[in-house]
Motif scaffolding. Sequence first.
Motif, PDB file in Angstrom:
ATOM      1  N   ASN A  28      50.925  41.396 -21.229  1.00 27.51           N
ATOM      2  CA  ASN A  28      50.974  39.942 -21.300  1.00 27.51           C
ATOM      3  C   ASN A  28      51.039  39.535 -22.756  1.00 27.51           C
ATOM      4  N   ALA A  29      51.949  38.642 -23.045  1.00 32.59           N
ATOM      5  CA  ALA A  29      52.132  38.238 -24.441  1.00 32.59           C
ATOM      6  C   ALA A  29      51.030  37.333 -24.944  1.00 32.59           C
ATOM      7  N   ASP A  30      50.192  36.851 -24.036  1.00 31.55           N
ATOM      8  CA  ASP A  30      49.110  35.944 -24.435  1.00 31.55           C
ATOM      9  C   ASP A  30      48.009  36.734 -25.112  1.00 31.55           C
ATOM     10  N   THR A  31      47.921  36.614 -26.433  1.00 30.75           N
ATOM     11  CA  THR A  31      46.938  37.393 -27.173  1.00 30.75           C
ATOM     12  C   THR A  31      45.523  36.897 -26.956  1.00 30.75           C
ATOM     13  N   ASN A  32      45.361  35.688 -26.359  1.00 34.53           N
ATOM     14  CA  ASN A  32      44.027  35.179 -26.090  1.00 34.53           C
ATOM     15  C   ASN A  32      43.422  35.772 -24.824  1.00 34.53           C
ATOM     16  N   GLN A  33      44.226  36.497 -24.058  1.00 31.97           N
ATOM     17  CA  GLN A  33      43.736  37.068 -22.821  1.00 31.97           C
ATOM     18  C   GLN A  33      42.774  38.217 -23.129  1.00 31.97           C
ATOM     19  N   ILE A  34      41.685  38.293 -22.397  1.00 28.02           N
ATOM     20  CA  ILE A  34      40.650  39.293 -22.663  1.00 28.02           C
ATOM     21  C   ILE A  34      40.879  40.503 -21.783  1.00 28.02           C
ATOM     22  N   VAL A  35      41.072  41.652 -22.412  1.00 35.17           N
ATOM     23  CA  VAL A  35      41.271  42.916 -21.707  1.00 35.17           C
ATOM     24  C   VAL A  35      40.082  43.809 -21.998  1.00 35.17           C
ATOM     25  N   VAL A  36      39.447  44.324 -20.955  1.00 32.83           N
ATOM     26  CA  VAL A  36      38.320  45.224 -21.121  1.00 32.83           C
ATOM     27  C   VAL A  36      38.851  46.638 -21.326  1.00 32.83           C
ATOM     28  N   PRO A  37      38.563  47.285 -22.456  1.00 32.01           N
ATOM     29  CA  PRO A  37      39.071  48.651 -22.690  1.00 32.01           C
ATOM     30  C   PRO A  37      38.545  49.625 -21.641  1.00 32.01           C
ATOM     31  N   ASP A  38      39.395  50.574 -21.289  1.00 32.98           N
ATOM     32  CA  ASP A  38      39.012  51.576 -20.294  1.00 32.98           C
ATOM     33  C   ASP A  38      38.315  52.740 -20.995  1.00 32.98           C
ATOM     34  N   ARG A  39      37.120  52.452 -21.496  1.00 33.68           N
ATOM     35  CA  ARG A  39      36.311  53.473 -22.143  1.00 33.68           C
ATOM     36  C   ARG A  39      34.844  53.118 -21.942  1.00 33.68           C
ATOM     37  N   LYS A  40      33.989  54.109 -22.053  1.00 35.73           N
ATOM     38  CA  LYS A  40      32.563  53.892 -21.898  1.00 35.73           C
ATOM     39  C   LYS A  40      31.965  53.577 -23.258  1.00 35.73           C
ATOM     40  N   SER A  41      31.619  52.316 -23.460  1.00 39.85           N
ATOM     41  CA  SER A  41      31.089  51.890 -24.755  1.00 39.85           C
ATOM     42  C   SER A  41      30.314  50.596 -24.586  1.00 39.85           C
ATOM     43  N   TRP A  42      29.212  50.456 -25.336  1.00 37.96           N
ATOM     44  CA  TRP A  42      28.444  49.219 -25.292  1.00 37.96           C
ATOM     45  C   TRP A  42      29.230  48.061 -25.888  1.00 37.96           C
ATOM     46  N   LYS A  43      30.259  48.379 -26.694  1.00 33.01           N
ATOM     47  CA  LYS A  43      31.073  47.312 -27.284  1.00 33.01           C
ATOM     48  C   LYS A  43      31.858  46.546 -26.230  1.00 33.01           C
ATOM     49  N   ASN A  44      32.030  47.137 -25.039  1.00 37.84           N
ATOM     50  CA  ASN A  44      32.716  46.421 -23.965  1.00 37.84           C
ATOM     51  C   ASN A  44      31.977  45.141 -23.573  1.00 37.84           C
ATOM     52  N   PHE A  45      30.682  45.091 -23.898  1.00 35.72           N
ATOM     53  CA  PHE A  45      29.882  43.929 -23.539  1.00 35.72           C
ATOM     54  C   PHE A  45      30.484  42.640 -24.085  1.00 35.72           C
ATOM     55  N   PHE A  46      31.055  42.705 -25.293  1.00 36.96           N
ATOM     56  CA  PHE A  46      31.612  41.505 -25.910  1.00 36.96           C
ATOM     57  C   PHE A  46      32.829  40.990 -25.147  1.00 36.96           C
ATOM     58  N   ALA A  47      33.548  41.896 -24.474  1.00 34.93           N
ATOM     59  CA  ALA A  47      34.696  41.455 -23.676  1.00 34.93           C
ATOM     60  C   ALA A  47      34.255  40.686 -22.434  1.00 34.93           C
ATOM     61  N   TYR A  48      33.036  40.962 -21.971  1.00 39.24           N
ATOM     62  CA  TYR A  48      32.533  40.289 -20.771  1.00 39.24           C
ATOM     63  C   TYR A  48      31.811  38.984 -21.091  1.00 39.24           C
ATOM     64  N   MET A  49      31.510  38.737 -22.353  1.00 42.70           N
ATOM     65  CA  MET A  49      30.759  37.529 -22.701  1.00 42.70           C
ATOM     66  C   MET A  49      31.613  36.284 -22.480  1.00 42.70           C
ATOM     67  N   GLY A  50      31.021  35.259 -21.949  1.00 44.15           N
ATOM     68  CA  GLY A  50      31.710  33.998 -21.721  1.00 44.15           C
ATOM     69  C   GLY A  50      31.319  33.308 -20.436  1.00 44.15           C
ATOM     70  N   PRO A  51      31.601  33.922 -19.275  1.00 50.85           N
ATOM     71  CA  PRO A  51      31.289  33.248 -18.012  1.00 50.85           C
ATOM     72  C   PRO A  51      29.823  32.870 -17.858  1.00 50.85           C
ATOM     73  N   GLY A  52      28.914  33.769 -18.200  1.00 53.99           N
ATOM     74  CA  GLY A  52      27.494  33.490 -18.051  1.00 53.99           C
ATOM     75  C   GLY A  52      27.039  32.336 -18.916  1.00 53.99           C
ATOM     76  N   PHE A  53      27.545  32.255 -20.153  1.00 55.43           N
ATOM     77  CA  PHE A  53      27.142  31.172 -21.046  1.00 55.43           C
ATOM     78  C   PHE A  53      27.740  29.840 -20.597  1.00 55.43           C
ATOM     79  N   LEU A  54      28.979  29.886 -20.078  1.00 60.00           N
ATOM     80  CA  LEU A  54      29.568  28.659 -19.571  1.00 60.00           C
ATOM     81  C   LEU A  54      28.786  28.142 -18.372  1.00 60.00           C
TER      82      LEU A  54
END
Length: 540
Positions: A28-54
Amino acid sequence: MMGSNSGQPQFIASTGNRSFSNAPLIQNADTNQIVVPDRKSWKNFFAYMGPGFLVSIAYIDPGNFETDLQAGAQYKYGLLWIILVASCAALVIQSLAANLGVVTGKHLAEHCRTEYPRGPNFVLWVLAEIAIVACDIPEVIGTAFALNMLFNIPVWIGVLLTGLSTLVLLALQQYGVRKLEFLIAFLVLTIAGCFFAEMNYAKPVASEVLDGLFVPQLKGNGATGLAISLLGAMVMPHNLFLHSALVLSRKIPRSVRGIKEACRFYMIESGFALMVAFLINISVISVSGAVCNSSNLNQEDQDSCEDLDLNKASFLLRNVLGSWSSKLFAVALLASGQSSTITGTYAGQYVMQGFLDLRLTPWIRNMLTRCLAIVPSLIVAIIGGSAGAGKLIIIASMILSFELPFALIPLLKFTSSKTKMGAYVNSIAVSAITWIIGSLIMGINIYYLMTNFIQLLLHNHWELVAVVFLGIFGFSGVAIYLAAIAYLVFRPNKEATQLLALTSENQHMVDDAGNTSMYCLPREDIVSMQLPQRRQTEDI
């Protein structure tokens, strides 16, 4: 695999070289789209941030501030335990809503449409819309109070002007939703910081605060009604529809590990966001309770505490903000109301799309909800003034509590169904806890309805015919309410036609090239309903 009801594909298998196994299956050419990397890492948490705070914005809206202020002024710290129980219940329930969307690829309203016959589905949609309007009423009144404090505009005129806030909101969003949400969160957290600082001046007794937090009690007339209002302001039915839909905007690796990671990180994010909201609500009640129950209040402040509402609450911050207390409180109240408008608009879009497969542009949807909320707010503001408008916020919060079972029961049944959730079905312990929470909420609602209705019949001076007619009408309404709840509880779920979750027996999806790395594509119909960015989004 099979597409969603909207015709958007959920999965598309890659047939390319094995080396592209970690890439999203549709670029997808939309660079604002959030893609969760397919790897095991705590850094993936930042990709999931948003819905809960909203979603958590709804827990610090004007309705919460109003009920918190009255709880502290009338019962000091005696109702703090309601906030603790409601926050814990909200964490569990919101996590289930997120899990439903992550695992099945559909949000709660869509599941209701496919699960229930046309008649019950329509009734559930109407109830969901009423809940959204009831949630919008405190935002309308809170905004009107803020305009009154800032510009001395009469409350009823401020109610009318809130209709224009939709246009202002959409204009500001041309600079980006994330920037707007950051500004709103900053303003709301600013007023929260002021309440935290005021606690140093008010000096609530720690032992009394802890006693109010951990010792359940309902003392005094009206405590039960205010407790229901606190509960309705904390656990809102439209938030369940909202959270289950917002999680569909991410590209999530479609594997056992990827799904479990998404559910875990969404729960952590929700926990952190709800913890912030919990502390804000606790601080508001504590400050209100300490100040209004102080022995050295002047007569003016005593009068304000006896009938405390959002329009009079700025005096609580006088020690911190001085003469600026009224203006800064009004700015934060205005920001709180407008930020809640965002969540109401999102929820309204998803509810209408899910139940009816109907979509409206965001500004039309927002204006419809706002107009329905303005009518009762305007009538009450003209007749009852500021005090009447404050009481309407309490009534709106009570309506949310009474409507909660009609969103909560379907959520609990869907997430407890193996045919829908597969290997990710609720455990026995989680099912037991959630059903206990739901039963307690329904029990306190029914108890309040019955006791107050019986008191109304026994303590009045009406003619006998009028009492009999009102009794028949009232008990029939309660019977219908109980029958509707019983229908949702005991109706068996239908067999699932398509299970998007990976089961324990089918833990990997392999494409033609042998790849096992799969992505759950974001729901394009969900993404398209996000409020507009600077560039125009095509309406579906």
